[in-house]
Write a protein that holds these residues in place. Structure first.
Motif, mmCIF file in Angstrom:
data_model
loop_
_atom_site.group_PDB
_atom_site.id
_atom_site.type_symbol
_atom_site.label_atom_id
_atom_site.label_comp_id
_atom_site.label_asym_id
_atom_site.label_seq_id
_atom_site.Cartn_x
_atom_site.Cartn_y
_atom_site.Cartn_z
ATOM 1 N N GLY A 1 4.343 10.322 -9.311
ATOM 2 C CA GLY A 1 3.835 10.689 -10.624
ATOM 3 C C GLY A 1 3.187 12.066 -10.631
ATOM 4 O O GLY A 1 3.398 12.867 -11.547
ATOM 5 N N ILE A 2 2.386 12.345 -9.585
ATOM 6 C CA ILE A 2 1.742 13.654 -9.472
ATOM 7 C C ILE A 2 2.789 14.762 -9.360
ATOM 8 O O ILE A 2 2.666 15.828 -9.975
ATOM 9 N N ALA A 3 3.823 14.494 -8.557
ATOM 10 C CA ALA A 3 4.889 15.494 -8.375
ATOM 11 C C ALA A 3 5.586 15.787 -9.695
ATOM 12 O O ALA A 3 5.891 16.945 -10.007
ATOM 13 N N GLY A 4 5.828 14.747 -10.495
ATOM 14 C CA GLY A 4 6.484 14.940 -11.780
ATOM 15 C C GLY A 4 5.659 15.812 -12.716
ATOM 16 O O GLY A 4 6.190 16.692 -13.402
ATOM 17 N N ILE A 5 4.331 15.582 -12.731
ATOM 18 C CA ILE A 5 3.453 16.386 -13.574
ATOM 19 C C ILE A 5 3.434 17.842 -13.091
ATOM 20 O O ILE A 5 3.522 18.787 -13.883
ATOM 21 N N ALA A 6 3.314 18.020 -11.774
ATOM 22 C CA ALA A 6 3.278 19.376 -11.216
ATOM 23 C C ALA A 6 4.570 20.124 -11.518
ATOM 24 O O ALA A 6 4.547 21.316 -11.872
ATOM 25 N N GLN A 7 5.688 19.441 -11.389
ATOM 26 C CA GLN A 7 6.970 20.083 -11.689
ATOM 27 C C GLN A 7 7.053 20.479 -13.163
ATOM 28 O O GLN A 7 7.556 21.556 -13.488
ATOM 29 N N ASP B 1 0.832 -1.210 0.000
ATOM 30 C CA ASP B 1 0.000 0.000 0.000
ATOM 31 C C ASP B 1 0.867 1.260 0.000
ATOM 32 O O ASP B 1 0.573 2.236 -0.723
ATOM 33 N N ARG B 2 1.920 1.262 0.815
ATOM 34 C CA ARG B 2 2.805 2.430 0.857
ATOM 35 C C ARG B 2 3.551 2.612 -0.450
ATOM 36 O O ARG B 2 3.804 3.744 -0.882
ATOM 37 N N ALA B 3 3.902 1.501 -1.094
ATOM 38 C CA ALA B 3 4.589 1.583 -2.385
ATOM 39 C C ALA B 3 3.660 2.183 -3.441
ATOM 40 O O ALA B 3 4.085 3.037 -4.238
ATOM 41 N N ASP B 4 2.395 1.756 -3.452
ATOM 42 C CA ASP B 4 1.431 2.308 -4.407
ATOM 43 C C ASP B 4 1.210 3.803 -4.154
ATOM 44 O O ASP B 4 1.124 4.603 -5.096
ATOM 45 N N HIS B 5 1.114 4.169 -2.867
ATOM 46 C CA HIS B 5 0.915 5.566 -2.498
ATOM 47 C C HIS B 5 2.111 6.416 -2.913
ATOM 48 O O HIS B 5 1.951 7.521 -3.483
ATOM 49 N N ALA B 6 3.319 5.890 -2.687
ATOM 50 C CA ALA B 6 4.541 6.617 -3.046
ATOM 51 C C ALA B 6 4.636 6.794 -4.557
ATOM 52 O O ALA B 6 4.988 7.875 -5.045
ATOM 53 N N ASP B 7 4.295 5.738 -5.308
ATOM 54 C CA ASP B 7 4.350 5.823 -6.765
ATOM 55 C C ASP B 7 3.359 6.855 -7.297
ATOM 56 O O ASP B 7 3.657 7.604 -8.243
ATOM 57 N N ALA B 8 2.157 6.884 -6.697
ATOM 58 C CA ALA B 8 1.136 7.837 -7.134
ATOM 59 C C ALA B 8 1.592 9.275 -6.879
ATOM 60 O O ALA B 8 1.471 10.142 -7.757
#
Length: 236
Positions: free
Chosen positions: A79-85, A69-76
């Motif tokens: 990805g969001i951080a990459g788009i925002a950047q 669960d933590r791995a899925d949360h971290a991956d999500a």
């Protein structure tokens, strides 16, 4: 009869019809957007840290539903951080280049002899491979020199610090992305996440220095015009 020596030509002469315009509004907008870059980088650092934490657990042999669960949360979040950047970077780049163009045109009016490159490089230098590693820094440094108070010795420590940090952050980020794609073990993934965390941290420092450069250079130009110490038209 002695033939007079020809006067040396400056490295670059301002085109006719060039006039001064205030860079203040563009400078403020650029500083605000650089602040947005810092905010997205902070979010990215949090996502990077989660990636490091999860990859560390996997490397240590920790398993279970909680780790997944933590791995899925971290991956999500990653990805969001990459788009925002990416969005913040594009928006900032557009406004920054508008500001830099305005700064460069003003600097040509102040002292055209300070510039070693033609005006077109203000934009092209950022997109031309290889030379984009030092041409943009040279353009900013030349504009800095031309905008400095008359008779003063302008140093480039601030410009050099900003440019160095930005380059290191950029190169380290590309290395981290490549390492993450090629990672085949949890240990390799953790090291890639650590490299990305460092890259995003350095980008925060670079963006902070970039704000300082933008604000200082904008103020130098405003002061130089308001001082009335130059044979040029007022800001218009």
């Amino acid at each position: 009869m002695t033939t007079p020596m020809p006067m040396p030509m400056p490295p670059y002469a301002a085109p006719p019809g060039t006039w001064l315009r205030s860079p203040a509004a563009l400078g403020r907008a650029t500083a605000v957007l650089l602040g947005l870059v810092i905010a997205t980088d902070l979010f990215a650092c949090y996502a990077d840290w989660l990636e490091v934490d999860v990859a560390g657990d996997l490397a240590d042999g920790v398993t279970g539903a909680d780790v997944i669960d933590r791995a899925d949360h971290a991956d999500a979040l990653y990805g969001i951080a990459g788009i925002a950047q990416g969005v913040a970077l594009v928006a900032t780049a557009v406004v920054y280049l508008c500001w830099l163009w305005r700064i460069r045109v003003n600097a040509e009016v102040f002292d055209a002899s300070r510039h070693r490159m033609k005006r077109g490089w203000v934009i092209g230098a950022w997109f031309c491979p290889v030379v984009n590693l030092w041409f943009p820094r040279r353009i900013v440094a030349d504009s800095w020199d031309a905008s400095a108070p008359w008779g003063s010795r302008s140093g480039h420590a601030l410009v050099n610090a900003w440019w160095t940090l930005w380059l290191v952050s950029l190169l380290l980020g590309r290395f981290a992305e490549r390492s993450s794609r090629q990672a085949e073990t949890a240990d390799a993934l953790r090291e890639a996440a650590k490299a990305m965390l460092l890259s995003d941290s350095l980008d925060i420092a670079a963006a902070t220095l970039a704000i300082t450069v933008v604000v200082h250079l904008t103020r130098m130009q405003e002061r130089k015009v308001l001082s009335g110490e130059m044979p040029a038209p007022a800001l218009g």
